[in-house]
Design a protein around this motif. Structure first.
Motif, PDB file in Angstrom:
ATOM      1  N   GLY A  14      34.496  32.256  39.001  1.00 48.40           N
ATOM      2  CA  GLY A  14      35.252  32.648  37.829  1.00 48.40           C
ATOM      3  C   GLY A  14      35.653  34.105  37.842  1.00 48.40           C
ATOM      4  N   ASN A  15      35.466  34.783  38.988  1.00 46.53           N
ATOM      5  CA  ASN A  15      35.925  36.162  39.111  1.00 46.53           C
ATOM      6  C   ASN A  15      37.438  36.176  39.245  1.00 46.53           C
ATOM      7  N   ALA A  16      38.086  37.093  38.538  1.00 49.80           N
ATOM      8  CA  ALA A  16      39.541  37.223  38.585  1.00 49.80           C
ATOM      9  C   ALA A  16      39.894  38.332  39.561  1.00 49.80           C
ATOM     10  N   ILE A  17      40.439  37.966  40.705  1.00 51.68           N
ATOM     11  CA  ILE A  17      40.778  38.930  41.749  1.00 51.68           C
ATOM     12  C   ILE A  17      42.216  39.375  41.541  1.00 51.68           C
ATOM     13  N   THR A  18      42.427  40.694  41.594  1.00 50.01           N
ATOM     14  CA  THR A  18      43.739  41.251  41.293  1.00 50.01           C
ATOM     15  C   THR A  18      44.407  41.776  42.556  1.00 50.01           C
ATOM     16  N   ASN A  19      45.638  42.255  42.388  1.00 47.46           N
ATOM     17  CA  ASN A  19      46.356  42.894  43.494  1.00 47.46           C
ATOM     18  C   ASN A  19      46.262  44.419  43.410  1.00 47.46           C
ATOM     19  N   LEU A  20      45.237  44.915  42.727  1.00 45.15           N
ATOM     20  CA  LEU A  20      45.048  46.345  42.536  1.00 45.15           C
ATOM     21  C   LEU A  20      43.995  46.895  43.485  1.00 45.15           C
ATOM     22  N   VAL A  21      44.188  48.141  43.889  1.00 42.45           N
ATOM     23  CA  VAL A  21      43.190  48.849  44.696  1.00 42.45           C
ATOM     24  C   VAL A  21      42.960  50.212  44.078  1.00 42.45           C
ATOM     25  N   THR A  22      41.763  50.732  44.255  1.00 44.19           N
ATOM     26  CA  THR A  22      41.461  52.081  43.793  1.00 44.19           C
ATOM     27  C   THR A  22      40.469  52.711  44.750  1.00 44.19           C
ATOM     28  N   ARG A  23      40.654  53.977  45.012  1.00 47.25           N
ATOM     29  CA  ARG A  23      39.768  54.708  45.921  1.00 47.25           C
ATOM     30  C   ARG A  23      38.975  55.789  45.206  1.00 47.25           C
ATOM     31  N   GLY A  24      39.064  55.801  43.905  1.00 46.67           N
ATOM     32  CA  GLY A  24      38.337  56.793  43.128  1.00 46.67           C
ATOM     33  C   GLY A  24      37.966  56.225  41.774  1.00 46.67           C
ATOM     34  N   ALA A  25      37.482  57.087  40.885  1.00 42.87           N
ATOM     35  CA  ALA A  25      37.113  56.642  39.549  1.00 42.87           C
ATOM     36  C   ALA A  25      38.345  56.110  38.827  1.00 42.87           C
ATOM     37  N   ALA A  26      38.182  54.975  38.166  1.00 38.83           N
ATOM     38  CA  ALA A  26      39.314  54.346  37.489  1.00 38.83           C
ATOM     39  C   ALA A  26      38.801  53.406  36.418  1.00 38.83           C
ATOM     40  N   GLU A  27      39.711  53.000  35.539  1.00 36.65           N
ATOM     41  CA  GLU A  27      39.398  51.972  34.561  1.00 36.65           C
ATOM     42  C   GLU A  27      40.535  50.965  34.532  1.00 36.65           C
ATOM     43  N   VAL A  28      40.198  49.744  34.151  1.00 37.01           N
ATOM     44  CA  VAL A  28      41.209  48.701  34.045  1.00 37.01           C
ATOM     45  C   VAL A  28      41.224  48.142  32.635  1.00 37.01           C
ATOM     46  N   SER A  29      42.401  47.690  32.226  1.00 36.55           N
ATOM     47  CA  SER A  29      42.557  47.013  30.943  1.00 36.55           C
ATOM     48  C   SER A  29      43.026  45.597  31.219  1.00 36.55           C
ATOM     49  N   VAL A  30      42.297  44.630  30.673  1.00 41.22           N
ATOM     50  CA  VAL A  30      42.619  43.224  30.915  1.00 41.22           C
ATOM     51  C   VAL A  30      41.990  42.381  29.818  1.00 41.22           C
ATOM     52  N   GLY A  31      42.735  41.430  29.290  1.00 39.06           N
ATOM     53  CA  GLY A  31      42.192  40.483  28.335  1.00 39.06           C
ATOM     54  C   GLY A  31      41.537  41.106  27.130  1.00 39.06           C
ATOM     55  N   GLY A  32      42.046  42.252  26.691  1.00 44.04           N
ATOM     56  CA  GLY A  32      41.472  42.911  25.528  1.00 44.04           C
ATOM     57  C   GLY A  32      40.313  43.832  25.828  1.00 44.04           C
TER      58      GLY A  32
END
Length: 250
Positions: free
Chosen positions: A178-196
């Motif tokens: 049930g993990n949602a795999i995205t087309n995003l990559v990050t090489r440092g500190a980051a945050e994501v917004s998804v599904g509220g």
């Protein structure tokens, strides 16, 4: 080393279809090592099959033959392919399933002839398995068919940067956890917004409490959304194509 052939299909294991393919392979190449990658690709889901092929095809030794069959167009005019790429071989339908190998530099492709006796509903047994057996025996790729210069290629949708620096991506697949795999990559500190939710990208599932939603970089290098000991797809109502935003943190 014994010749290696892998199998990926959407056939399941209840009906004997996979066993028929193995019978063809082992009759021709009795000493082959046959590896079942998966037969649980969702029915007719070429995109899920493509993403699975991308994970493993280069992980096997040079000379390995990969058979991949997710083939809703079986029996139609779609071509049947054999591919040589990066020292490995792949055999399957011309519907984008083999794209990870087709996109590699130097890939060579031939269109396989379909024998008159081939069942129009089962090219896995009657076209792809026999071609794979020949490759396992060392038969040159070019002798199996005619060059095919226009194979169908599928690519993962690219994320794009917005005016404020946020990167807009999407869920490209849901794995069995049930993990949602995205087309995003990050090489440092980051945050994501998804599904509220807005989530800092963490190192591992264990960085949050059981039942908590977490974003992290998975083993394939892509950002994924998970629920520790649960399903992010169910909790957040995520499916393929769901939008995800990523922001770098300074």
């Amino acid at each position: 080393m014994r010749p290696i052939v892998t199998l990926l299909t959407d056939f399941g294991t209840a009906d004997g279809y996979v066993a028929e393919m193995k019978g063809v392979l082992l009759t021709s190449v009795p000493d082959a090592t046959v590896v079942d990658v998966t037969h649980d690709v969702p029915s007719q889901d070429v995109e899920a099959g493509r993403l699975a092929v991308a994970r493993y095809w280069r992980r096997f030794p040079p000379g390995t033959v990969h058979i991949a069959v997710v083939d809703p167009g079986v029996g139609s005019s779609r071509a049947a392919l054999a591919v040589a790429s990066d020292g490995r071989f792949l055999v399957g339908p011309d519907n984008g399933l083999l794209s990870p190998a087709l996109l590699a530099q130097g890939a060579r492709v031939v269109a396989l002839p379909v024998p008159p006796h081939a069942a129009p509903t089962f090219h896995g047994r009657d076209v792809f398995a026999p071609a794979a057996a020949l490759l396992l025996q060392g038969v040159p790729l070019d002798s199996l068919g005619m060059p095919h210069d226009t194979p169908v290629v599928r690519r993962t949708a690219e994320a794009h940067r917005l005016a404020d620096g946020t990167v807009a991506g999407q869920v490209i697949t849901i794995d069995r956890f049930g993990n949602a795999i995205t087309n995003l990559v990050t090489r440092g500190a980051a945050e994501v917004s998804v599904g509220g939710y807005t989530l800092a990208v963490r190192r591992s599932y264990a960085d949050v409490e059981p039942g908590a939603v977490v974003a992290l970089t998975g083993s394939n290098g892509l950002v994924e959304i998970a629920v520790r000991d649960g399903s992010a797809a169910q909790r957040l109502g995520l499916a393929r194509g769901a939008p995800v935003l990523l922001r770098a943190l300074r």
